[in-house]
Design a protein around this motif. Structure first.
Motif, PDB file in Angstrom:
ATOM      1  N   ALA A   1      20.120  18.358  91.314  1.00  0.00           N
ATOM      2  CA  ALA A   1      20.771  18.550  90.016  1.00  0.00           C
ATOM      3  C   ALA A   1      20.218  17.573  88.984  1.00  0.00           C
ATOM      4  O   ALA A   1      20.055  17.915  87.800  1.00  0.00           O
ATOM      5  CB  ALA A   1      22.285  18.381  90.157  1.00  0.00           C
ATOM      6  N   PHE A   2      19.908  16.340  89.426  1.00  0.00           N
ATOM      7  CA  PHE A   2      19.313  15.350  88.527  1.00  0.00           C
ATOM      8  C   PHE A   2      17.963  15.837  88.003  1.00  0.00           C
ATOM      9  O   PHE A   2      17.679  15.762  86.797  1.00  0.00           O
ATOM     10  CB  PHE A   2      19.145  14.022  89.268  1.00  0.00           C
ATOM     11  N   VAL A   3      17.121  16.354  88.900  1.00  0.00           N
ATOM     12  CA  VAL A   3      15.804  16.862  88.482  1.00  0.00           C
ATOM     13  C   VAL A   3      15.979  18.026  87.502  1.00  0.00           C
ATOM     14  O   VAL A   3      15.284  18.114  86.482  1.00  0.00           O
ATOM     15  CB  VAL A   3      14.981  17.288  89.708  1.00  0.00           C
ATOM     16  N   TRP A   4      16.919  18.939  87.815  1.00  0.00           N
ATOM     17  CA  TRP A   4      17.167  20.077  86.909  1.00  0.00           C
ATOM     18  C   TRP A   4      17.609  19.576  85.542  1.00  0.00           C
ATOM     19  O   TRP A   4      17.139  20.062  84.512  1.00  0.00           O
ATOM     20  CB  TRP A   4      18.246  20.978  87.520  1.00  0.00           C
ATOM     21  N   TRP A   5      18.506  18.584  85.526  1.00  0.00           N
ATOM     22  CA  TRP A   5      18.997  18.047  84.258  1.00  0.00           C
ATOM     23  C   TRP A   5      17.870  17.409  83.460  1.00  0.00           C
ATOM     24  O   TRP A   5      17.815  17.544  82.228  1.00  0.00           O
ATOM     25  CB  TRP A   5      20.111  17.050  84.522  1.00  0.00           C
ATOM     26  N   GLN A   6      16.957  16.721  84.143  1.00  0.00           N
ATOM     27  CA  GLN A   6      15.817  16.110  83.445  1.00  0.00           C
ATOM     28  C   GLN A   6      14.920  17.154  82.794  1.00  0.00           C
ATOM     29  O   GLN A   6      14.288  16.902  81.772  1.00  0.00           O
ATOM     30  CB  GLN A   6      15.004  15.244  84.415  1.00  0.00           C
ATOM     31  N   SER A   7      14.856  18.337  83.388  1.00  0.00           N
ATOM     32  CA  SER A   7      14.035  19.417  82.811  1.00  0.00           C
ATOM     33  C   SER A   7      14.723  20.076  81.623  1.00  0.00           C
ATOM     34  O   SER A   7      14.060  20.741  80.816  1.00  0.00           O
ATOM     35  CB  SER A   7      13.723  20.468  83.877  1.00  0.00           C
ATOM     36  N   ARG A   8      16.048  19.907  81.500  1.00  0.00           N
ATOM     37  CA  ARG A   8      16.803  20.587  80.455  1.00  0.00           C
ATOM     38  C   ARG A   8      17.162  19.680  79.280  1.00  0.00           C
ATOM     39  O   ARG A   8      17.365  20.172  78.165  1.00  0.00           O
ATOM     40  CB  ARG A   8      18.115  21.132  81.054  1.00  0.00           C
ATOM     41  N   ILE A   9      17.250  18.390  79.523  1.00  0.00           N
ATOM     42  CA  ILE A   9      17.757  17.483  78.492  1.00  0.00           C
ATOM     43  C   ILE A   9      16.810  17.426  77.294  1.00  0.00           C
ATOM     44  O   ILE A   9      15.584  17.418  77.442  1.00  0.00           O
ATOM     45  CB  ILE A   9      17.983  16.062  79.075  1.00  0.00           C
ATOM     46  N   LYS A  10      17.405  17.394  76.138  1.00  0.00           N
ATOM     47  CA  LYS A  10      16.635  17.241  74.910  1.00  0.00           C
ATOM     48  C   LYS A  10      16.602  15.755  74.540  1.00  0.00           C
ATOM     49  O   LYS A  10      17.497  14.999  74.860  1.00  0.00           O
ATOM     50  CB  LYS A  10      17.279  18.036  73.763  1.00  0.00           C
ATOM     51  N   GLY A  11      15.572  15.361  73.837  1.00  0.00           N
ATOM     52  CA  GLY A  11      15.500  13.956  73.412  1.00  0.00           C
ATOM     53  C   GLY A  11      14.733  13.103  74.392  1.00  0.00           C
ATOM     54  O   GLY A  11      13.531  13.294  74.587  1.00  0.00           O
ATOM     55  N   GLU A  12      15.417  12.161  75.038  1.00  0.00           N
ATOM     56  CA  GLU A  12      14.755  11.179  75.891  1.00  0.00           C
ATOM     57  C   GLU A  12      15.246  11.285  77.330  1.00  0.00           C
ATOM     58  O   GLU A  12      16.224  10.621  77.700  1.00  0.00           O
ATOM     59  CB  GLU A  12      15.007   9.761  75.366  1.00  0.00           C
TER      60      GLU A  12
ATOM     61  N   LEU B   1      24.442  10.776  81.811  1.00  0.00           N
ATOM     62  CA  LEU B   1      24.656  11.744  82.892  1.00  0.00           C
ATOM     63  C   LEU B   1      23.547  11.630  83.929  1.00  0.00           C
ATOM     64  O   LEU B   1      23.802  11.695  85.143  1.00  0.00           O
ATOM     65  CB  LEU B   1      24.729  13.163  82.329  1.00  0.00           C
ATOM     66  N   GLY B   2      22.314  11.437  83.462  1.00  0.00           N
ATOM     67  CA  GLY B   2      21.196  11.262  84.389  1.00  0.00           C
ATOM     68  C   GLY B   2      21.370  10.028  85.250  1.00  0.00           C
ATOM     69  O   GLY B   2      21.085  10.039  86.456  1.00  0.00           O
ATOM     70  N   VAL B   3      21.851   8.927  84.640  1.00  0.00           N
ATOM     71  CA  VAL B   3      22.088   7.699  85.401  1.00  0.00           C
ATOM     72  C   VAL B   3      23.139   7.942  86.481  1.00  0.00           C
ATOM     73  O   VAL B   3      22.973   7.543  87.645  1.00  0.00           O
ATOM     74  CB  VAL B   3      22.535   6.559  84.466  1.00  0.00           C
ATOM     75  N   VAL B   4      24.234   8.623  86.116  1.00  0.00           N
ATOM     76  CA  VAL B   4      25.309   8.884  87.075  1.00  0.00           C
ATOM     77  C   VAL B   4      24.815   9.777  88.212  1.00  0.00           C
ATOM     78  O   VAL B   4      25.080   9.510  89.400  1.00  0.00           O
ATOM     79  CB  VAL B   4      26.519   9.531  86.364  1.00  0.00           C
ATOM     80  N   LEU B   5      24.088  10.853  87.874  1.00  0.00           N
ATOM     81  CA  LEU B   5      23.589  11.763  88.912  1.00  0.00           C
ATOM     82  C   LEU B   5      22.647  11.044  89.880  1.00  0.00           C
ATOM     83  O   LEU B   5      22.752  11.207  91.098  1.00  0.00           O
ATOM     84  CB  LEU B   5      22.875  12.950  88.272  1.00  0.00           C
ATOM     85  N   SER B   6      21.719  10.243  89.338  1.00  0.00           N
ATOM     86  CA  SER B   6      20.774   9.540  90.210  1.00  0.00           C
ATOM     87  C   SER B   6      21.485   8.504  91.067  1.00  0.00           C
ATOM     88  O   SER B   6      21.160   8.335  92.248  1.00  0.00           O
ATOM     89  CB  SER B   6      19.659   8.882  89.375  1.00  0.00           C
ATOM     90  N   ALA B   7      22.486   7.815  90.500  1.00  0.00           N
ATOM     91  CA  ALA B   7      23.214   6.801  91.262  1.00  0.00           C
ATOM     92  C   ALA B   7      24.022   7.441  92.383  1.00  0.00           C
ATOM     93  O   ALA B   7      23.986   6.980  93.533  1.00  0.00           O
ATOM     94  CB  ALA B   7      24.138   6.006  90.332  1.00  0.00           C
ATOM     95  N   VAL B   8      24.756   8.519  92.070  1.00  0.00           N
ATOM     96  CA  VAL B   8      25.585   9.179  93.078  1.00  0.00           C
ATOM     97  C   VAL B   8      24.706   9.788  94.174  1.00  0.00           C
ATOM     98  O   VAL B   8      24.991   9.646  95.377  1.00  0.00           O
ATOM     99  CB  VAL B   8      26.464  10.262  92.423  1.00  0.00           C
ATOM    100  N   GLY B   9      23.621  10.454  93.775  1.00  0.00           N
ATOM    101  CA  GLY B   9      22.746  11.078  94.761  1.00  0.00           C
ATOM    102  C   GLY B   9      22.100  10.071  95.694  1.00  0.00           C
ATOM    103  O   GLY B   9      22.084  10.256  96.923  1.00  0.00           O
ATOM    104  N   LEU B  10      21.581   8.979  95.120  1.00  0.00           N
ATOM    105  CA  LEU B  10      20.928   7.968  95.952  1.00  0.00           C
ATOM    106  C   LEU B  10      21.924   7.262  96.865  1.00  0.00           C
ATOM    107  O   LEU B  10      21.639   7.018  98.043  1.00  0.00           O
ATOM    108  CB  LEU B  10      20.234   6.933  95.065  1.00  0.00           C
ATOM    109  N   PHE B  11      23.120   6.935  96.332  1.00  0.00           N
ATOM    110  CA  PHE B  11      24.109   6.258  97.162  1.00  0.00           C
ATOM    111  C   PHE B  11      24.534   7.138  98.341  1.00  0.00           C
ATOM    112  O   PHE B  11      24.657   6.661  99.478  1.00  0.00           O
ATOM    113  CB  PHE B  11      25.339   5.868  96.349  1.00  0.00           C
ATOM    114  N   ALA B  12      24.748   8.420  98.083  1.00  0.00           N
ATOM    115  CA  ALA B  12      25.142   9.328  99.161  1.00  0.00           C
ATOM    116  C   ALA B  12      24.063   9.405 100.234  1.00  0.00           C
ATOM    117  O   ALA B  12      24.359   9.378 101.442  1.00  0.00           O
ATOM    118  CB  ALA B  12      25.428  10.720  98.590  1.00  0.00           C
ATOM    119  N   LEU B  13      22.800   9.475  99.807  1.00  0.00           N
ATOM    120  CA  LEU B  13      21.697   9.526 100.775  1.00  0.00           C
ATOM    121  C   LEU B  13      21.612   8.239 101.584  1.00  0.00           C
ATOM    122  O   LEU B  13      21.508   8.265 102.819  1.00  0.00           O
ATOM    123  CB  LEU B  13      20.371   9.777 100.043  1.00  0.00           C
TER     124      LEU B  13
END
Length: 511
Positions: free
Chosen positions: A251-262, A210-222
């Protein structure tokens, strides 16, 4: 599947391979090829524009597509190496990169070339972290410094060779050969990797898709919104795309603060002031290097009438000065406050880039153009290694590798945004300086008509003020560095994450 050895103690380097230098030679082939390819394209851009009948925006996408697909996967491709073995992932990356290079050479349209360059970027993202991960596994600690020294030399030579080789190939055989040359190199690299590079133990990882998808979509849009804004007259759709990209990145930054694990980006790294500020500094440097290459090459060839080879030679003093001065700066870095070296070097670089923009005019003699380029080389020696060392030095030992991986990705993101923003500004300035004039269809082997050279040169020079201004943001960040405490063994700036992600071993200029 995790190997049995990973649950006990990892094998020593001597158990992994008895020929570490031969294995490193094999890895250098792939590493050298992707670094050369980041600079080799720059000198051929005017010829590609003419051959494929495209505009400035299309040419900028040739660079942006590569940088975008290189940057986004970097945070996860190292973990792929840990899970499936760095040797296997390196070979897959080399195969993808080589095949994509052949596709680039056969491209008959700008859309096809952009797609092929995007595939090249994915191959490069697979290769980069595996090379450094394998070096740290096959060399014992007492020999790792020497190995890293050779690694850094390869990076420096690739930076110098790329533009020169691109110029010679473009002049003698055509722009397609800057890509076809990768075929024999890639084949040799695959054979050497199969024979000389050892397999090492693997470790399982969780993958934050999910983090990969969010970062890819956000960067491509920008990137798309910024770069194509002028093309679509900055309409509501473009602004919606840019704002949407910012929202997705938040949303990517928020997800990184919430994700458990790696998480892809451990946000705890940014509690270290020097690490946070260094990321701002390297993003500004990536932005500037990526942003200045396109307008500089267009100016030298289409206004100055230089051949691709001669325009590439103009870059040689910059690379040589960086290579000569970097070891000297490295020796004094521990004895001087980092803000003194880094802020001064970033400021000198900003002045040099702005100076080049100011004098980029048809009547300017070549020797005057070389002066700011030499200053850029001097400045670079105080930026690349000092920034990387400052970024990781204050981190806990167990986080040093993770910090290097995030730092490397930040540099690539800066490069992506620099390419997009400068491309947009080039189009805006050309429309303002030469309204209604077609500068996109010209003789690829000569200058633009005399009546449009002044306006075209002014547009290219004005464009260079943007990377100069962004470097000043890096200067401001560097002023707030704190002097690091001497603690334990220092983290190498090119250190490897537990997942195998690495910062660059030397200055890498974007294509």
């Amino acid at each position: 599947m995790t190997s049995p050895t990973s649950e006990t103690s990892p094998p020593s380097p001597a158990q992994v391979t008895t020929r570490p230098w031969a294995a490193m030679l094999a890895l250098c082939v792939g590493f050298f090829m992707i670094l050369v390819d980041m600079t080799i394209v720059a000198v051929a851009q005017p010829q590609i524009q003419t051959a494929l009948q495209t505009d400035v925006n299309g040419i900028v996408w040739v660079t942006s597509a590569y940088l975008l697909t290189y940057a986004v996967p970097l945070l996860i491709t190292g973990r792929l190496g840990d899970k499936y073995g760095p040797k296997l992932v390196y070979q897959v990356g080399l195969l993808v990169f080589t095949a994509a290079s052949v596709w680039c050479g056969f491209s008959g349209s700008i859309g096809e070339l952009i797609a092929a360059r995007a595939l090249q970027g994915i191959g490069a993202a697979l290769i980069t972290p595996q090379t450094m991960a394998l070096i740290t596994r096959i060399f014992p600690p007492e020999k790792r410094g020497a190995a890293m020294g050779v690694w850094g030399t390869v990076a420096g030579v690739a930076t110098l060779v790329g533009p020169l080789l691109g110029g010679v190939l473009t002049d003698s055989l055509g722009w397609e050969w800057i890509f076809f040359v990768n075929l024999p190199v890639g084949v040799v690299g695959l054979i050497l990797a199969a024979v000389l590079v050892p397999s090492v133990e693997t470790h399982d990882h969780q993958f934050d898709w999910l983090g990969v998808v969010l970062s890819a979509v956000g960067l491509f849009a920008l990137v798309f919104g910024i770069q194509d804004g002028e093309k679509y007259s900055w309409n509501a759709g473009i602004w919606t795309l840019i704002i949407g990209g910012l929202v997705v990145m938040a949303a990517f930054v928020w997800w990184q603060s919430r994700i458990k694990g790696e998480p892809l980006v451990p946000l705890s790294l940014f509690r270290d002031r020097n690490f946070s500020l260094s990321n701002i500094g390297i993003a500004s440097m990536g932005f500037a290097i990526s942003g200045l290459m396109i307008p500089t090459m267009f100016f030298l060839q289409l206004v100055g009438g230089m051949s691709p080879t001669r325009s590439a030679v103009m870059m040689v003093p910059m690379a040589l000065l960086t290579g000569v001065l970097a070891p000297i700066v490295g020796r004094v870095l521990d004895r001087v406050h980092p803000r003194v070296i880094i802020a001064s070097a970033l400021l000198l670089n900003a002045i040099a880039v702005g100076w080049l923009g100011m004098i980029a005019r048809p009547q300017t003699p070549v020797w005057q153009l070389i002066i700011p380029m030499c200053l850029m080389g001097i400045a670079s020696s105080g930026i690349w290694a000092p920034l990387a060392a400052t970024a990781t030095r204050g981190l806990p030992w167990h986080q040093a590798g993770a910090g290097a991986g995030v730092y490397n990705t930040t540099r690539m993101i800066g490069s992506v945004l620099g390419s997009a923003a400068v491309g947009a500004l080039m189009q805006t300035r050309l429309a303002a300086e030469l309204p209604g004039v077609d500068t996109e269809h010209h003789n690829a082997t000569g200058q633009l008509p005399e009546m449009v050279r002044e306006g075209f040169a002014t547009a290219m020079g004005d464009t260079l003020y943007l990377p100069a201004a962004v470097l000043l943001i890096g200067v401001a960040a560097a002023l707030f560095f704190v002097k690091p405490k001497h603690q334990g063994p220092p983290a190498a700036p090119e250190g490897t994450q537990p997942s195998g992600e690495a910062a660059p071993a030397g200055p890498v200029h974007s294509s």
